[in-house]
Design a protein around this motif. Structure first.
Motif, short mmCIF file in Angstrom:
data_model
loop_
_atom_site.label_atom_id
_atom_site.label_comp_id
_atom_site.label_asym_id
_atom_site.label_seq_id
_atom_site.Cartn_x
_atom_site.Cartn_y
_atom_site.Cartn_z
N GLU A 40 0.81 -1.21 0.00
CA GLU A 40 0.00 0.00 0.00
C GLU A 40 0.86 1.27 0.00
OE1 GLU A 40 -3.53 -0.53 2.94
OE2 GLU A 40 -1.94 -1.89 3.57
N SER A 41 0.30 2.34 -0.54
CA SER A 41 0.92 3.65 -0.42
C SER A 41 0.61 4.23 0.96
CB SER A 41 0.39 4.61 -1.50
OG SER A 41 0.81 4.21 -2.78
N LEU A 42 1.51 5.06 1.45
CA LEU A 42 1.24 5.83 2.65
C LEU A 42 0.75 7.19 2.19
CD1 LEU A 42 1.70 4.98 5.62
CD2 LEU A 42 3.55 6.65 5.68
N GLU A 43 -0.42 7.59 2.67
CA GLU A 43 -1.06 8.81 2.17
C GLU A 43 -1.32 9.78 3.32
OE1 GLU A 43 -4.55 7.28 0.26
OE2 GLU A 43 -3.39 6.23 -1.28
N VAL A 44 -1.13 11.07 3.05
CA VAL A 44 -1.38 12.10 4.04
C VAL A 44 -2.45 13.06 3.53
CG1 VAL A 44 0.48 13.62 3.18
CG2 VAL A 44 -0.32 13.84 5.55
N VAL A 45 -3.34 13.46 4.42
CA VAL A 45 -4.33 14.49 4.12
C VAL A 45 -4.14 15.60 5.16
CG1 VAL A 45 -6.76 15.08 3.89
CG2 VAL A 45 -5.97 12.80 3.21
N VAL A 46 -3.94 16.82 4.68
CA VAL A 46 -3.74 17.96 5.56
C VAL A 46 -4.90 18.92 5.39
CG1 VAL A 46 -2.19 19.82 6.26
CG2 VAL A 46 -1.24 17.72 5.28
N ARG A 47 -5.63 19.17 6.47
CA ARG A 47 -6.69 20.17 6.46
C ARG A 47 -6.04 21.52 6.75
NH1 ARG A 47 -12.11 20.35 7.92
NH2 ARG A 47 -12.28 18.45 6.68
N LEU A 48 -6.18 22.43 5.79
CA LEU A 48 -5.55 23.75 5.93
C LEU A 48 -6.54 24.77 6.48
CD1 LEU A 48 -3.57 23.95 2.56
CD2 LEU A 48 -2.75 23.17 4.79
N GLY A 49 -6.03 25.72 7.24
CA GLY A 49 -6.87 26.77 7.81
C GLY A 49 -7.08 27.90 6.82
N ASN A 67 13.14 10.09 -0.85
CA ASN A 67 13.19 8.64 -1.03
C ASN A 67 12.21 8.13 -2.08
OD1 ASN A 67 15.13 8.09 1.23
ND2 ASN A 67 13.50 9.08 2.39
N GLY A 68 11.70 9.06 -2.90
CA GLY A 68 10.80 8.67 -3.98
C GLY A 68 9.45 8.18 -3.48
N LEU A 69 8.65 7.67 -4.41
CA LEU A 69 7.30 7.20 -4.09
C LEU A 69 7.17 5.68 -4.12
CD1 LEU A 69 5.18 9.84 -6.06
CD2 LEU A 69 5.24 9.54 -3.58
N GLY A 70 8.18 5.03 -4.65
CA GLY A 70 8.13 3.57 -4.69
C GLY A 70 7.19 3.02 -5.73
N VAL A 171 -5.35 19.16 1.42
CA VAL A 171 -4.30 18.76 0.48
C VAL A 171 -4.03 17.28 0.71
CG1 VAL A 171 -1.85 18.95 -0.07
CG2 VAL A 171 -3.21 21.01 0.24
N HIS A 172 -4.00 16.51 -0.36
CA HIS A 172 -3.82 15.06 -0.30
C HIS A 172 -2.59 14.68 -1.10
CE1 HIS A 172 -4.36 10.88 -1.61
NE2 HIS A 172 -5.09 10.71 -0.53
N ALA A 173 -1.76 13.78 -0.55
CA ALA A 173 -0.58 13.33 -1.30
C ALA A 173 -0.13 11.97 -0.80
CB ALA A 173 0.56 14.33 -1.14
N ALA A 174 0.48 11.21 -1.70
CA ALA A 174 1.17 9.97 -1.33
C ALA A 174 2.60 10.33 -0.96
CB ALA A 174 1.15 8.98 -2.48
N VAL A 175 3.15 9.66 0.06
CA VAL A 175 4.52 9.99 0.50
C VAL A 175 5.42 8.76 0.55
CG1 VAL A 175 3.89 12.08 1.75
CG2 VAL A 175 3.78 9.88 2.94
N GLY A 176 5.03 7.68 -0.12
CA GLY A 176 5.86 6.49 -0.15
C GLY A 176 5.04 5.22 -0.05
#
Length: 228
Positions: A40-49, A67-70, A171-176
Motif C-alpha cells: 500500500e501507499s502511505l497517504e497524508v491528508v492535511v486540512r488547511l486553515g 526517497n521517492g514514491l516507490g 491537500v492530499h498526497a502519497a509519501v511512499g
C-alpha cells in the motif's frame, strides 16, 4: 452505510481515534497494522486553515521526496522537435502535441502527470475540462509548465509529488510505500509538510495546518501532530 473488511476492522481497533501521534510513532503503528495483499501507499491528508472560496488562499505546488514514491509514475509530455526528443530520452511515457491532445480528449487517461512546454499550451488549454477535475492540468506553480520538459520528466519520475487544495481546503498526497523503512517515510513526510508549510498564503490567519491524517491506501486514518 459503508461496510469495511474484517482486516480493516481489525486494524481500526488498534488505532486510538482520540489520540494524536507523533510522525514516527504514527508510521510505526501503520506498519504494524494488518496489511492488505499489496504494498500500500502511505497517504497524508492535511486540512488547511484557509477559505477555499478565496483564490488568494488556494495552494498548489510540487515537491521532490528524498526517497521517492516507490511506484512507477506515468508521464506524458506536450512538446515538439528537440524538446520532444529530450523528453523521451528522460523517460517520458508518451510525447506529442495536437495528436496527444486529441487522444486525451477522446478519453485516454492512462497517465499520472502531464508536462508541457509553454508553446504547447495552445493544445493543452483545450483539455481543461478533462484534466482539471482529475488534478492533472499542468501549471507553472507545480513545475509542469516549463521550457525544460526533460528536467521535469526526470524529477517526477524520481518521486516529485504534485499537490493542490480541494474544494474543502484539504491537500492530499502519497509519501511512499508501506514497505519503506520508518526513517525513509518519516523523511518523505517531513519534507512534504515542511514544503507545504512554507507555502502559507499571506491572507491566512491562525493555524495553517488544522488537522493532519495519515493512512495506508486501505487502512484507517491516524491523527498526526507535527512541529515543523
Amino acid at each position: 452505510m459503508a461496510t469495511h473488511s474484517k482486516r480493516y476492522e481489525k486494524a481500526a481497533a488498534l488505532v486510538d481515534r482520540d489520540k494524536t501521534y507523533g510522525v514516527s510513532d504514527a508510521i510505526d503503528l501503520l506498519k504494524e497494522l494488518p496489511a492488505a495483499k499489496f504494498d500500500e501507499s502511505l497517504e497524508v491528508v492535511v486540512r488547511l486553515g484557509i477559505d477555499p472560496r478565496k483564490t488568494d488562499q488556494l495552494v498548489r505546488g510540487a515537491v521532490s521526496l528524498p526517497n521517492g514514491l516507490g511506484k512507477t509514475i506515468r508521464v506524458v509530455v506536450f512538446a515538439e522537435g528537440d524538446k520532444a526528443e529530450a523528453a523521451l530520452e528522460a523517460g517520458a511515457d508518451e510525447v506529442g502535441s495536437a495528436d496527444l491532445a486529441e487522444k486525451i480528449s477522446g478519453g485516454w487517461m492512462d497517465f499520472d502527470v502531464v508536462i508541457t512546454s509553454p508553446d504547447m499550451m495552445k493544445h493543452v488549454g483545450r483539455l481543461g475540462k478533462v484534466l482539471g477535475p482529475q488534478g492533472k492540468m499542468p501549471s507553472p506553480k507545480s513545475g509542469t509548465v516549463t521550457p525544460d520538459v526533460a528536467g521535469a520528466v526526470t524529477e517526477f519520475k524520481a518521486g516529485k509529488v504534485e499537490f493542490r487544495t480541494d474544494s474543502g481546503g484539504n491537500v492530499h498526497a502519497a509519501v511512499g510505500k508501506r514497505s519503506f523503512s520508518t526513517e525513509a517515510l518519516t523523511e518523505n513526510l517531513s519534507t512534504f509538510l515542511n514544503h507545504l508549510g512554507g507555502m502559507r498564503p499571506a491572507a491566512v490567519k491562525g493555524n495553517f495546518f488544522t488537522k493532519i491524517c495519515l493512512s495506508t491506501s486501505m487502512g484507517p486514518g491516524i491523527w498526526v501532530t507535527y512541529g515543523g
